[in-house]
Structure formats: C-alpha cells, structure tokens
Design an enzyme around this catalytic site. Structure first.
Site, PDB file in Angstrom:
ATOM      1  N   GLU A 171      33.825  38.923  42.576  1.00  0.00           N
ATOM      2  CA  GLU A 171      34.153  39.776  43.729  1.00  0.00           C
ATOM      3  C   GLU A 171      33.771  41.235  43.487  1.00  0.00           C
ATOM      4  O   GLU A 171      34.361  42.139  44.078  1.00  0.00           O
ATOM      5  CB  GLU A 171      35.651  39.617  44.094  1.00  0.00           C
ATOM      6  CG  GLU A 171      35.930  38.235  44.687  1.00  0.00           C
ATOM      7  CD  GLU A 171      37.361  37.723  44.489  1.00  0.00           C
ATOM      8  OE1 GLU A 171      38.189  38.460  43.918  1.00  0.00           O
ATOM      9  OE2 GLU A 171      37.628  36.574  44.868  1.00  0.00           O
TER      10      GLU A 171
ATOM     11  N   ASP B 281      42.189  35.742  38.054  1.00  0.00           N
ATOM     12  CA  ASP B 281      43.126  36.173  39.088  1.00  0.00           C
ATOM     13  C   ASP B 281      44.512  36.092  38.472  1.00  0.00           C
ATOM     14  O   ASP B 281      44.812  35.143  37.747  1.00  0.00           O
ATOM     15  CB  ASP B 281      43.076  35.214  40.291  1.00  0.00           C
ATOM     16  CG  ASP B 281      42.051  35.630  41.323  1.00  0.00           C
ATOM     17  OD1 ASP B 281      42.143  36.769  41.801  1.00  0.00           O
ATOM     18  OD2 ASP B 281      41.177  34.807  41.656  1.00  0.00           O
TER      19      ASP B 281
ATOM     20  N   HIS C  47      43.518  41.246  39.595  1.00  0.00           N
ATOM     21  CA  HIS C  47      42.670  40.652  38.548  1.00  0.00           C
ATOM     22  C   HIS C  47      42.973  41.288  37.195  1.00  0.00           C
ATOM     23  O   HIS C  47      43.201  42.487  37.122  1.00  0.00           O
ATOM     24  CB  HIS C  47      41.175  40.921  38.816  1.00  0.00           C
ATOM     25  CG  HIS C  47      40.654  40.300  40.066  1.00  0.00           C
ATOM     26  ND1 HIS C  47      39.704  40.913  40.849  1.00  0.00           N
ATOM     27  CD2 HIS C  47      40.920  39.113  40.661  1.00  0.00           C
ATOM     28  CE1 HIS C  47      39.408  40.132  41.881  1.00  0.00           C
ATOM     29  NE2 HIS C  47      40.145  39.033  41.797  1.00  0.00           N
TER      30      HIS C  47
HETATM   31 MN    MN Z   1      39.988  37.102  42.957  1.00  0.00          MN
END
Ligand code: MN
Length: 602
Positions: free
Chosen positions: A365, A390, A560
């Site tokens: 991301e 995550d 994160h």
């Molecule tokens: Mn993520």
C-alpha cells in the site's frame, strides 16, 4: 592535477547502460580507524606497537562481520600513521576524504592531545561523519583519561560521539571482550546502514492507498533524516510496460515455471481471467517493479528487444537506483488488475527464479514510513528479509477462550497480535529462519544472516522449505475485483522477532521498536482465527516481551508495522540516535542502549 576531460568525446558518445559492480549504484560505506597516541618522544615509541595492535583488532572485527545486504563487505581504511598532532591529523583527514570515509573510530591506549587532534583536523573531516572512540581500560595505559577528555571535547563542539570503554580491565594482547566487540560491531553496522541509504532513492509506485497516511511519501523527511531521494511513477507506468512487453520475456517464462512449484489455489466460480493469465500478469508486475527499482540492462539491448518484440530503450532500462519502494495497488489498480501480493512477497524474499539474492524492500500500500523501517532493519541485519504486517487483531487469552473454548493462558500470558498483512509477506517468514542457521547467535539477526549467506546448502534448504510452507491463494474478489495471488503461510512459533514502526508527527519522525517472539497456537485456535479473519493471507502471531499485546496495540502508531526475525532493538535505537530520530516506545534493557555521550548531558 587531474587530466582535462575530453569533452568532444563525451559529446559524441552514445549513451548506454553503464555496468557497475553492484546492482545499486553508490560508494561502498567506508569506516576509518584512527589510532591516536601521546606524541612525546619515548611515550610515542612506547605506545606505537600496542596502539596499532588495537587498530588491527578493530579492523579484523569489522571486516569479518559487517556486510551490506548484497554481501559486499563494508570498507575499512586506516590512518596513514598514528595521529599525535595537528599535521598527522591533517594527513589522516586528507586520506579519508579521498577514500570517501563516512564514519570514523578513534582508538587509543594512552593519553593524547584530545581536543587539539580533533579541532586541528576539523574533528577529523566532515560534520557528517559518524564517530566513535574506544579507549583501553588499563592502569599504566589509561585510555580512559584520553577518552573522557576527548568525548567532552566532542560534546562541547556538538559533535555526537559514541564512547566505548570496557567495564572490566583489559589485556590488549587478547581478543576484545564481548562488551567491547558488541559495541564496536553495533556502531559499525549502524554506521554502514546510515551510509548505504544516503543518496539512494525511495520509489513510490502510485500514490496514497485508500487514505492511508503512511503512503503519503514525505520527500523532505526522507531527505532530512535519511539523506535519501524520492522518485514517483504513476501506476500507469506498470501497465504501459505490460502492454508494450517491456520486460525480459525469457525471464518471464523462467518466473512462471518457478512459481508453479508452489501450491496454488486459483479460487472458485467465475474469475476475471484464466489461471495462467493471472499468474503471468503477477509475474510481469514483479519483473516490472524490480526493473523500475534497480534497472535492467536487457531492456537497453536492441538485440534482445528485436528477439522478444519490444523496443529497447536506454532511459527506461536505467531504473531509479531505488533501495526501497512501495506499491499503491489498492484501489484504482486493484479494481481492474491483479493485486501486488505475489510481487511484494517474492521481491521481499531472499530468493526467486534466479536463486538466492538480496531482498528488494517493497512496502504494501506504498506505506513509505513502514518501508523506511523495513529498509533500515534490512540494512542493520546485513540483508535479512523483512515482514510487512497489518496490526490486525489483539487477541487476549480471554478472547480465545470465549471463541474456541481453549485455554491458552500458559502459551500466551500477555496476549498476541495477529500480524496478518492483506496478502503479501516475505516467504522466508514461512519457516524458522534463525533455526536454520543452527548456530548460537543468541538472537543476533546479523549473525544468523551471515551464517546463511556463506552456506549454499542452507540457502537451498531455505528456498525449498519456504516453497513447501507457502500456498498462493486467489484474492477475495470483494476486496480485489481484479483478482490476485496472496502468499499464505503460518510462521512457526518460538522465534525471536522484533517489531518496529517509523511514525510521522508533523514533519518529524519517531520510531517504535519492541522485541518479542512468534507464537505457535494450538491448531484449533490458529485455524479459528484464520477462518474468522482471512484464510488466504500470511499468518504470524506475535507476543511482545515485558508488555501485553494490548499495550503494544494501544501505543503503536499506525495500522502497519514491520518485523524482523532476531532481536534488533538495540541496533535500531543506536541507528535512530545517529539519524536524530527519537524513539517513542521500546522494551530494550538500559544496559544495551548505546547512544552518543551528548545524550547524557540532556
Ligand atoms: Mn494494510
């Protein structure tokens, strides 16, 4: 004097892809060792041999142990002669400048004219040089007197200096004690990391993913703290290369064949494209992101282009000299095309179809602030792959008992964090990597990685076991309409693992770093968590040391974090001190914290 350049030849030269020794272009981080001594006749002669002996021990220690992620040893250079006055100091300074020195370790077993040596030689060299001083602990040769005078002089000049002094009396004819060698190596690893990233780039592929602030690449912050540049390409650059076939088609076939070694679950029902097309697209994206990062001479070669059906292009072949990158993926790309799970999982691993190699650092991301942490940890460990995560769920023993009826309070008294990233994870985290090294490294990640790097058999086993432990599974189309292939595995338990995160507060960076270990849950519990969360993603359950998982969850900044096998908290704190980054949360013993002397004045 240097020869006048032949400007005419330069003007007429046809540009090409310049071959370099290393894939990333840059000067190899270089650490100087500067022996100093008392210049008085008699005192000098009495100390010279012993002083050089210390310099030799420091040289061997660092040369034998500190490696860059691609395996290149850090460079170590030594002053032309013992520095005992202004002129010998200037000679050392001149030599270091020519050698591109970026860090310096002063060593002494005797008195020397501490402040004058450094000020006459401008503190030797540049204010950007990272410096340490080691003084021998002895009675007739009290390095301590020089060391304290010298570090005080550095403090007064506001030049941070790391001070190394053995708690116990030393015999300078014997090897360094654990205490001294640990600190010398910590300084060298951290200095090498700081120097290696300087002048290289973060490549932002796309922009901000789904409103995640971490993916807002802060260019000046990268430059101010890390000395790094930033390059952005729109995601259409990836599509453009796919459509025009601008990748090595021979390598693509190799990649597709290699990926078929993994267990694959292409999902049920109607999918956006055939299984084969999906796998091929994911492999193309992997080649393209890598080429955008580090370049590829094949793309500049007209013969290769002609044979494979693309137009060779020297500019496109260059890449961006990116030491780290991030892929936005969600959402605009993933609404239409496969996600980057296969790309990120393979690039972040220590191997691919070309065999064992240095990991490429790629943040999910485009969370660049987590990418920074992965890059730093990768450098500090001399190349160990890093796990993007995550921070998905905090599970207490009570929640697990309520959900499954199983009492796990003995296994996880402080709770766990489910660190399931949304589909991508370095494949090395499917196995007990430190266990593979089989050597007593006491949690030291650099030691583990050095062991594996030197041993082709261990590398083969690493690759075979990681492939066996991983299944690539089709994406959930509700989240990823363009499909994708997630790396699914379950990290084994009982492995030391450090979690870290770099946070932005306004234009300032802070770092959180917490050591802990991975956890093996009873199968019934792990399967339940997987089923109620997402069973196609990589699974790593982790418990922090000395705090509950809930405390970690409460205090960690964003959604994160990233993770390294091994215990790297003390290294991370030292590196943050070098980079002037405050540490806002950690669980490292006070005795292991190593910062410049100036720190104690505040
Ligand atoms: Mn993520």
């Amino acid at each position: 004097m240097s020869a006048r350049p032949n400007f005419e030849a330069k003007a007429n030269a046809v540009r090409g892809f310049q071959k370099t020794d290393r894939q990333l272009v840059g000067h190899v981080p270089t650490i100087a060792i500067t022996p100093v001594a008392d210049g008085r006749t008699g005192a000098y002669e009495g100390n010279a041999a012993g002083t050089w002996k210390i310099a030799e021990k420091v040289y061997d220690l660092i040369s034998n142990n500190v490696r860059l992620p691609d395996g290149t040893p850090v460079r170590v250079v030594v002053a032309p002669e013992i520095v005992y006055g202004a002129r010998t100091g200037a000679l050392a300074q001149k030599y270091y400048t020519e050698q591109g020195v970026g860090a310096n370790i002063w060593v002494s077993r005797s008195w020397s004219y501490s402040d004058e040596l450094m000020s006459a030689a401008m503190g030797i060299g540049s204010s950007e040089w990272i410096q340490a001083a080691y003084g021998l602990n002895q009675t007739d040769r009290p390095g301590a007197v020089w060391l304290k005078a010298f570090t005080a002089a550095m403090d007064e000049k506001k030049r941070p200096i790391f001070c190394i002094y053995s708690p116990d009396l030393e015999n300078d004819q014997e090897p360094f004690s654990d205490y001294v060698s640990t600190r010398l190596l910590r300084f060298a690893r951290c200095a090498a990391a700081a120097l290696e990233m300087r002048g290289k780039n973060y490549l932002s592929v796309g922009s901000v993913s789904m409103g995640i602030i971490g993916s807002d690449v802060r260019r000046n912050m990268m430059l101010d703290y890390l000395g790094m540049g930033s390059v952005s390409v729109d995601m259409v650059a990836v599509k453009g290369r796919m459509d025009r076939g601008l990748y090595d088609h021979e390598e693509l076939e190799k990649a597709v064949a290699f990926m078929k070694k993994f267990k694959m679950d292409f999902g049920a029902g109607k999918r956006p494209q055939s299984n084969d097309d999906l796998l091929r697209d994911c492999c193309k994206m992997t080649l393209i992101v890598r080429d955008l990062m580090v370049g590829n001479p094949r793309l500049a070669d007209p013969a290769v282009g002609k044979a494979q059906g693309f137009k060779a292009d020297v500019e496109f072949a260059q890449g961006n000299n990116a030491i780290a990158a991030g892929t936005q993926g969600q959402r605009q790309w993933t609404d239409l095309h496969p996600n980057f799970d296969l790309t990120e999982s393979v690039l972040n691993s220590s191997f691919d179809w070309n065999g064992f190699r240095a990991p490429y650092i790629v943040a999910t991301e485009n969370d660049s602030k987590n990418g920074i942490g992965m890059l730093i940890a990768n450098l500090l460990t001399g190349g160990m792959p890093q796990l993007f995560a995550d921070i998905r769920t905090n599970w207490t023993p009570e929640s697990i008992k309520a959900a499954t009826g199983v009492n796990v309070s003995k296994i996880i008294p402080r709770g766990i964090i489910d660190k399931r990233n949304s589909g991508a994870g370095a494949l090395d985290y499917a196995i007990d990597l430190p266990g593979l090294a089989k050597k007593s490294c006491a949690g030291n990640a650099a030691c583990v990685w050095n062991t594996i790097r030197k041993d082709a058999k261990l590398q083969q086993k690493l690759i075979a076991d990681s492939i066996k432990g991983t299944e690539y599974m089709a994406a959930i189309l509700e989240y990823f309409p363009g499909d994708g292939l997630s790396s699914h595995y379950r990290t084994p338990g009982g492995i030391p693992m450090t979690s870290y995160r770099f946070n932005a507060v306004g234009e300032k960076l802070t770092c959180s770093v917490v050591e802990g270990e991975t956890v093996e849950l009873p199968a019934k519990v792990a399967d339940h968590i997987s089923r109620v969360t997402n069973s196609t993603w990589p699974e790593s359950y982790w418990m922090p040391r000395g705090m509950t998982s809930f405390e970690y969850m409460s205090k960690i900044g964003p959604n994160h974090d990233a993770n390294s096998f091994g215990l790297i908290g003390a290294d991370m704190i030292t590196l943050c001190a070098m980079l002037r980054i405050p540490v806002d949360m950690h669980n490292i013993d006070a005795a292991d914290i190593f910062r410049p002397t100036m720190w104690d004045r505040f």
